[in-house]
Design a protein around this motif. Structure first.
Motif, PDB file in Angstrom:
ATOM      1  N   UNK A   5      17.276-113.292  13.570  1.00 16.89           N
ATOM      2  CA  UNK A   5      17.220-113.287  14.978  1.00 16.89           C
ATOM      3  C   UNK A   5      17.903-112.011  15.805  1.00 16.89           C
ATOM      4  N   UNK A   6      17.010-111.771  16.797  1.00 19.39           N
ATOM      5  CA  UNK A   6      17.471-110.433  17.601  1.00 19.39           C
ATOM      6  C   UNK A   6      18.891-110.611  18.271  1.00 19.39           C
ATOM      7  N   UNK A   7      19.744-109.569  18.408  1.00 18.05           N
ATOM      8  CA  UNK A   7      20.862-110.278  19.234  1.00 18.05           C
ATOM      9  C   UNK A   7      20.678-110.087  20.659  1.00 18.05           C
ATOM     10  N   UNK A   8      21.431-110.843  21.322  1.00 18.94           N
ATOM     11  CA  UNK A   8      21.055-110.801  22.739  1.00 18.94           C
ATOM     12  C   UNK A   8      21.722-109.600  23.623  1.00 18.94           C
ATOM     13  N   UNK A   9      21.375-109.433  24.574  1.00 19.78           N
ATOM     14  CA  UNK A   9      21.580-108.270  25.515  1.00 19.78           C
ATOM     15  C   UNK A   9      23.087-107.915  25.688  1.00 19.78           C
ATOM     16  N   UNK A  10      23.975-108.948  25.454  1.00 29.38           N
ATOM     17  CA  UNK A  10      25.575-108.516  25.447  1.00 29.38           C
ATOM     18  C   UNK A  10      26.121-108.588  24.104  1.00 29.38           C
ATOM     19  N   UNK A  11      25.188-108.231  22.998  1.00 28.68           N
ATOM     20  CA  UNK A  11      25.770-107.811  21.789  1.00 28.68           C
ATOM     21  C   UNK A  11      26.506-106.538  21.603  1.00 28.68           C
ATOM     22  N   UNK A  12      27.264-106.700  20.749  1.00 27.94           N
ATOM     23  CA  UNK A  12      28.303-105.257  20.588  1.00 27.94           C
ATOM     24  C   UNK A  12      27.472-104.276  19.412  1.00 27.94           C
ATOM     25  N   UNK A  13      27.826-103.197  19.553  1.00 27.83           N
ATOM     26  CA  UNK A  13      27.249-102.212  18.545  1.00 27.83           C
ATOM     27  C   UNK A  13      27.256-102.490  17.056  1.00 27.83           C
ATOM     28  N   UNK A  17      24.115-103.310  14.809  1.00 24.30           N
ATOM     29  CA  UNK A  17      23.649-102.390  13.675  1.00 24.30           C
ATOM     30  C   UNK A  17      23.526-103.401  12.374  1.00 24.30           C
ATOM     31  N   UNK A  18      24.236-104.518  12.424  1.00 25.90           N
ATOM     32  CA  UNK A  18      23.936-105.577  11.246  1.00 25.90           C
ATOM     33  C   UNK A  18      22.652-106.174  11.339  1.00 25.90           C
ATOM     34  N   UNK A  19      22.154-106.352  12.675  1.00 21.58           N
ATOM     35  CA  UNK A  19      20.742-107.016  12.850  1.00 21.58           C
ATOM     36  C   UNK A  19      19.724-105.734  12.530  1.00 21.58           C
ATOM     37  N   UNK A  20      20.057-104.656  12.976  1.00 20.02           N
ATOM     38  CA  UNK A  20      19.017-103.738  12.255  1.00 20.02           C
ATOM     39  C   UNK A  20      18.986-103.358  10.921  1.00 20.02           C
ATOM     40  N   UNK A  21      19.986-103.516  10.327  1.00 17.70           N
ATOM     41  CA  UNK A  21      19.941-103.304   8.752  1.00 17.70           C
ATOM     42  C   UNK A  21      19.366-104.510   7.926  1.00 17.70           C
ATOM     43  N   UNK A  22      19.675-105.670   8.553  1.00 17.35           N
ATOM     44  CA  UNK A  22      18.801-106.981   7.693  1.00 17.35           C
ATOM     45  C   UNK A  22      17.321-106.811   8.284  1.00 17.35           C
ATOM     46  N   UNK A  23      17.032-106.378   9.338  1.00 17.55           N
ATOM     47  CA  UNK A  23      15.710-106.568   9.908  1.00 17.55           C
ATOM     48  C   UNK A  23      14.911-105.299   9.342  1.00 17.55           C
ATOM     49  N   UNK A  25      15.782-104.072   5.992  1.00  9.63           N
ATOM     50  CA  UNK A  25      15.372-104.722   4.713  1.00  9.63           C
ATOM     51  C   UNK A  25      14.162-105.489   4.625  1.00  9.63           C
ATOM     52  N   UNK A  26      14.048-106.487   5.737  1.00  8.11           N
ATOM     53  CA  UNK A  26      12.903-107.496   5.686  1.00  8.11           C
ATOM     54  C   UNK A  26      11.873-106.745   6.057  1.00  8.11           C
ATOM     55  N   UNK A  27      11.792-105.946   6.857  1.00  2.00           N
ATOM     56  CA  UNK A  27      10.502-104.911   7.363  1.00  2.00           C
ATOM     57  C   UNK A  27       9.975-104.381   5.799  1.00  2.00           C
ATOM     58  N   UNK A  28      10.766-103.653   5.280  1.00  7.27           N
ATOM     59  CA  UNK A  28      10.595-102.814   3.959  1.00  7.27           C
ATOM     60  C   UNK A  28       9.861-104.021   2.968  1.00  7.27           C
TER      61      UNK A  28
END
Length: 144
Positions: A5-13, A17-23, A25-28
């Motif tokens: 799940x994509x983090x909300x607009x108030x998410x910290x860096x 970054x954790x979401x981007x890494x997980x996403x 890997x899934x995309x690959x």
């Protein structure tokens, strides 16, 4: 395949970054899984040489079909055919500061995907190899 799940607009860096890494890997994994229609790709088949004997000891194709009477070649090849071969693919992504970061991502190249034959031959231990001219013409896995 559903991604994290994509983090909300108030998410910290760190959360982003954790979401981007997980996403990523899934995309690959999804990209490899959906790597095109089988009818759209060319099946590549190469001869495997035993340099100590100076002879062809088998063949391997894009789909992981190994044709050999060599028990040694069959033994070293089995894991590659069943589980794939890890290869490093150059990638670029944006860090939390908006800077482009160049890195290598490890992906598993499995039978049926572009670059499998090349990765397979590259991974074979000595004395197994293929003709260097043939190796130069084999497609490499470069998609992430």
């Amino acid at each position: 395949m559903d991604g994290p799940e994509r983090p909300g607009p108030d998410a910290d860096a760190a959360e982003i970054a954790r979401w981007m890494e997980e996403d990523f890997g899934r995309a690959v994994a999804e990209g490899i899984e959906n790597a095109g229609d089988e009818n759209d790709r060319e099946v590549v088949k190469v001869e495997i040489l035993n340099h100590e004997r100076g002879e062809v000891v088998g063949t391997i194709d894009t789909d992981g079909n190994l044709d050999t009477e060599s028990e040694a070649l069959r033994n070293v090849s089995q894991e590659y055919i069943e589980e794939g071969i890890p290869v490093l693919v150059p990638t670029t992504y944006e860090n939390e500061n908006g800077e482009a970061v160049h890195a290598d991502t490890e992906v598993m190249v499995k039978p049926g995907t572009t670059g499998f034959v090349r990765a397979f031959v590259d991974e074979l231990p000595s004395p197994f190899d293929c003709d260097p001219e043939t190796l130069a013409d084999l497609p490499a896995h470069d998609e992430v």
